[in-house]
Design an enzyme around this catalytic site. Sequence first.
Site, PDB file in Angstrom:
ATOM      1  N   GLY A  47       0.816  -1.213   0.000  1.00 57.42           N
ATOM      2  CA  GLY A  47       0.000   0.000   0.000  1.00 57.42           C
ATOM      3  C   GLY A  47       0.850   1.263   0.000  1.00 57.42           C
ATOM      4  O   GLY A  47       0.393   2.326  -0.437  1.00 57.42           O
ATOM      5  N   THR A  94       7.815  -1.065   8.525  1.00 58.46           N
ATOM      6  CA  THR A  94       8.088  -2.076   7.507  1.00 58.46           C
ATOM      7  C   THR A  94       9.599  -2.225   7.334  1.00 58.46           C
ATOM      8  O   THR A  94      10.303  -1.259   7.034  1.00 58.46           O
ATOM      9  CB  THR A  94       7.398  -1.670   6.179  1.00 58.46           C
ATOM     10  OG1 THR A  94       5.988  -1.668   6.424  1.00 58.46           O
ATOM     11  CG2 THR A  94       7.709  -2.633   5.056  1.00 58.46           C
ATOM     12  N   GLU A 223      -5.905  -8.142  -1.219  1.00 62.19           N
ATOM     13  CA  GLU A 223      -6.061  -7.696   0.165  1.00 62.19           C
ATOM     14  C   GLU A 223      -7.524  -7.506   0.577  1.00 62.19           C
ATOM     15  O   GLU A 223      -7.872  -7.773   1.722  1.00 62.19           O
ATOM     16  CB  GLU A 223      -5.264  -6.404   0.401  1.00 62.19           C
ATOM     17  CG  GLU A 223      -3.762  -6.629   0.307  1.00 62.19           C
ATOM     18  CD  GLU A 223      -2.951  -5.389   0.650  1.00 62.19           C
ATOM     19  OE1 GLU A 223      -3.158  -4.811   1.726  1.00 62.19           O
ATOM     20  OE2 GLU A 223      -2.124  -4.982  -0.185  1.00 62.19           O
ATOM     21  N   HIS A 239       5.025 -11.896 -25.270  1.00 66.54           N
ATOM     22  CA  HIS A 239       6.253 -12.559 -25.710  1.00 66.54           C
ATOM     23  C   HIS A 239       6.545 -13.810 -24.886  1.00 66.54           C
ATOM     24  O   HIS A 239       7.645 -14.356 -24.958  1.00 66.54           O
ATOM     25  CB  HIS A 239       7.421 -11.568 -25.652  1.00 66.54           C
ATOM     26  CG  HIS A 239       7.212 -10.414 -26.598  1.00 66.54           C
ATOM     27  ND1 HIS A 239       7.582 -10.454 -27.918  1.00 66.54           N
ATOM     28  CD2 HIS A 239       6.583  -9.229 -26.420  1.00 66.54           C
ATOM     29  CE1 HIS A 239       7.234  -9.326 -28.504  1.00 66.54           C
ATOM     30  NE2 HIS A 239       6.616  -8.560 -27.618  1.00 66.54           N
ATOM     31  N   LYS A 330       4.434  -9.905   9.673  1.00 65.45           N
ATOM     32  CA  LYS A 330       5.227  -8.829  10.277  1.00 65.45           C
ATOM     33  C   LYS A 330       5.590  -9.165  11.720  1.00 65.45           C
ATOM     34  O   LYS A 330       6.703  -8.889  12.167  1.00 65.45           O
ATOM     35  CB  LYS A 330       4.470  -7.503  10.185  1.00 65.45           C
ATOM     36  CG  LYS A 330       4.439  -6.970   8.754  1.00 65.45           C
ATOM     37  CD  LYS A 330       3.660  -5.691   8.625  1.00 65.45           C
ATOM     38  CE  LYS A 330       3.758  -5.167   7.196  1.00 65.45           C
ATOM     39  NZ  LYS A 330       2.891  -4.014   6.958  1.00 65.45           N
TER      40      LYS A 330
HETATM   41  O1  PA5 Z   1      -1.924  -2.755   2.377  1.00 64.06           O
HETATM   42  C1  PA5 Z   1      -1.205  -3.196   3.271  1.00 64.06           C
HETATM   43  O2  PA5 Z   1      -1.578  -3.293   4.452  1.00 64.06           O
HETATM   44  C2  PA5 Z   1       0.205  -3.637   2.934  1.00 64.06           C
HETATM   45  O3  PA5 Z   1       0.360  -3.758   1.549  1.00 64.06           O
HETATM   46  C3  PA5 Z   1       1.193  -2.622   3.521  1.00 64.06           C
HETATM   47  O4  PA5 Z   1       1.066  -1.386   2.888  1.00 64.06           O
HETATM   48  C4  PA5 Z   1       2.618  -3.164   3.381  1.00 64.06           C
HETATM   49  O5  PA5 Z   1       2.738  -4.341   4.149  1.00 64.06           O
HETATM   50  C5  PA5 Z   1       3.652  -2.167   3.876  1.00 64.06           C
HETATM   51  O6  PA5 Z   1       3.309  -1.665   5.138  1.00 64.06           O
HETATM   52  P1  PA5 Z   1       3.396  -0.095   5.369  1.00 64.06           P
HETATM   53  O7  PA5 Z   1       2.526   0.527   4.346  1.00 64.06           O
HETATM   54  O8  PA5 Z   1       2.913   0.122   6.759  1.00 64.06           O
HETATM   55  O9  PA5 Z   1       4.850   0.243   5.177  1.00 64.06           O
END
Ligand code: PA5
Length: 334
Positions: A47, A94, A223, A239, A330
Amino acid sequence: SSGMLLHALSMPKYLSESIVRYKEDVSKLTLPDPSTFDGVVISGMGGSFISGLFLQDLASDRSSKAIILNRDVRLPRFIDEKKLLVAVSYSGNTEETLRIYLEGLRRNIPVVAVTSGGELAAVSEKLGKPVIRLPPGIPPRAAFPHLTAAIAALTSSVLGLDLLGELRRAIDELAKREDSVLSDGLALSRLLFSDVQNNLTPLIYGYSPYLSPAYRFKTQINENSKIHAFFGELPEVNHNEIMGWNGVLKSFTVVFVRGREEPKYMEARIEFLENLFDKNNIRFYNLHGNCEKRACELLSLIMKADVVSIALALLLGVDPTPVDTITQLKKFLD
Ligand code: PA5
């Protein structure tokens, strides 16, 4: 569950507020003269990655400066102090992004953190390094408008583009053309729901400069809807992946994410695939944007993709909000 849908549909409003907010926040930072940079590196995962891809779609063919996206724990050797490193982690915890941030500091690369808190905020504040603070309590993927406006505010002057102005105009354009976002999204979610019930996995095909909505679509299905979905980039998939379509496995349902600036060469490649799909009974759909200008087109496609993934979650009977397995990973790594 309705919270996610509200987030998705309120995106223009959050983006509009964020443009004002982060423009001001960035103006208060002490950063090197933008002309000393030959590019930007935007580092983040999941995200916290997608906004970088969005800005690359929006800007990369119009700026003479490099826009480098990083999703690794290591920073390539060629990145030097002529790049502005933007380390983006919504949570601030992260590991990949923290390591990049620290490596940037060690190598004397100018760094800015974009985060709602966590380790990243703590370290940057302790060292007196610039940080843009995001509001807490939002799922990272729903913080898209905040992340996008913050990164745009930080990188516009380096890239020599008025990205915030473009985003503002995109919101105005979108306001006039938003009508079909919900209805198009719901219609596609119903088609995908029936395909998923028939054990077909969504495969999202996109191309530049609309890679961010296509990739976002895949990650939001993962997600929000909690199912597999894959992303492929045209023309490259023609390709290699193209060899699978008349093979023995019939596993996928395909969505093409298509924007207004579709070059003729791309149209021809998609037409070929559509004929191939028809011949082999492969189901496929098109997701189109609503706008003239690229920024608006990207936003409308992202909104539709978000709506599809949330509606699909509801049809599948799952709560779109929690991402337990990511949380467990995590914790395991901590
Ligand atoms: O959508 C999510 O919860 C994940 O894709 C997080 O964005 C990803 O794990 C990275 O974490 P953060 O955005 O807190 O760095």
